[in-house]
Design an enzyme around this catalytic site. Structure first.
Site: not given
Ligand code: AMP
Length: 214
Positions: A13, A88, A127, A160, A171
């Site tokens: 994404k 989400r 990554r 990360r 996740r």
């Molecule tokens: P991402 O970079 O989108 O994979 O997000 C990293 C982490 O941020 C996720 O594993 C969640 O802990 C948190 N996070 C990001 N977006 C959301 C969301 N829309 N709702 C809840 N937690 C989020």
């Protein structure tokens, strides 16, 4: 153009969004990036979010919804936006419906980037990211020449915390339990379009473009 990129972690994404936002001059709204920025700056939001993020859990809806509400009011969102990592949960999707109708606009599409779990695990566990410029590397598919420093800016390359394999599996579990119900949610609104995201990123980009410019 206003659309959502939906899909499991590691579906690509962020990679696709980075290209699309420049090409179409729309805002890229990544809730993960906003949260990471807050963690880095040590804001109260960042402090609250960090433990959820490190264990691969979702940050509570009310924090995320307030954050997106503010972000969508920014000037750069007026021309259009691409949501990456939001919504989400079904509650977040319902809140987004309200935010969007208050802004007097519509969503054009929800693109589901579909990819099998084993591809996700291989992509994410390898990554690596440059701490300074954000360039993304992969230990097997796209390693930096040095292994620990960025080819572009010489910055330190790191993994990360949530890209460790046990956290990735968590996740994915969270994705299936809490986020995948959005597939049906947007199918019912006739907004969902599916793309095979195990293809190369150029192929995936072409497929996304053909769907959003129709
Ligand atoms: P991402 O970079 O989108 O994979 O997000 C990293 C982490 O941020 C996720 O594993 C969640 O802990 C948190 N996070 C990001 N977006 C959301 C969301 N829309 N709702 C809840 N937690 C989020």
């Amino acid at each position: 153009m206003r659309f959502i990129l939906l899909g499991p972690p590691g579906a690509g994404k962020g990679t696709q969004a980075a290209v699309i936002k420049d090409k179409y001059s729309i805002a890229h709204v990544s809730t993960g990036d906003i949260l990471r920025e807050n963690v880095k700056k040590g804001t109260s939001l960042g402090q609250e979010a960090k433990s959820f993020m490190d264990s691969g859990k979702l940050v509570p809806d009310q924090l995320i919804i307030a954050m997106v509400r503010d972000r969508l009011k920014d000037m750069d969102c007026a021309k259009g936006f691409l949501l990456d990592g939001f919504p989400r949960t079904v509650s977040q999707a319902e809140a987004l419906d309200h935010l969007i109708s208050n802004l007097g606009v519509n969503l054009d599409a929800v693109i589901l980037l579909d990819v099998p779990d084993d591809v996700v695990i291989e992509r994410l566990s390898g990554r690596r990211i440059c701490r300074r410029c954000g360039t993304i590397f992969h230990v097997n598919f796209n390693p930096s020449a040095d292994g620990s420093l960025c080819d572009r800016c010489g910055g330190e390359i790191y993994q990360r915390d949530d890209d460790r394999e046990e956290v990735i599996r968590n996740r994915l579990k969270v994705y299936y339990e809490q986020t995948s119900p959005l597939i049906e949610y947007y199918e019912k609104k006739s907004l969902l379009k599916k793309v095979d995201a195990s293809e190369s990123s150029d192929t995936v980009l072409t497929m996304i473009e053909s769907l959003v410019s129709r």
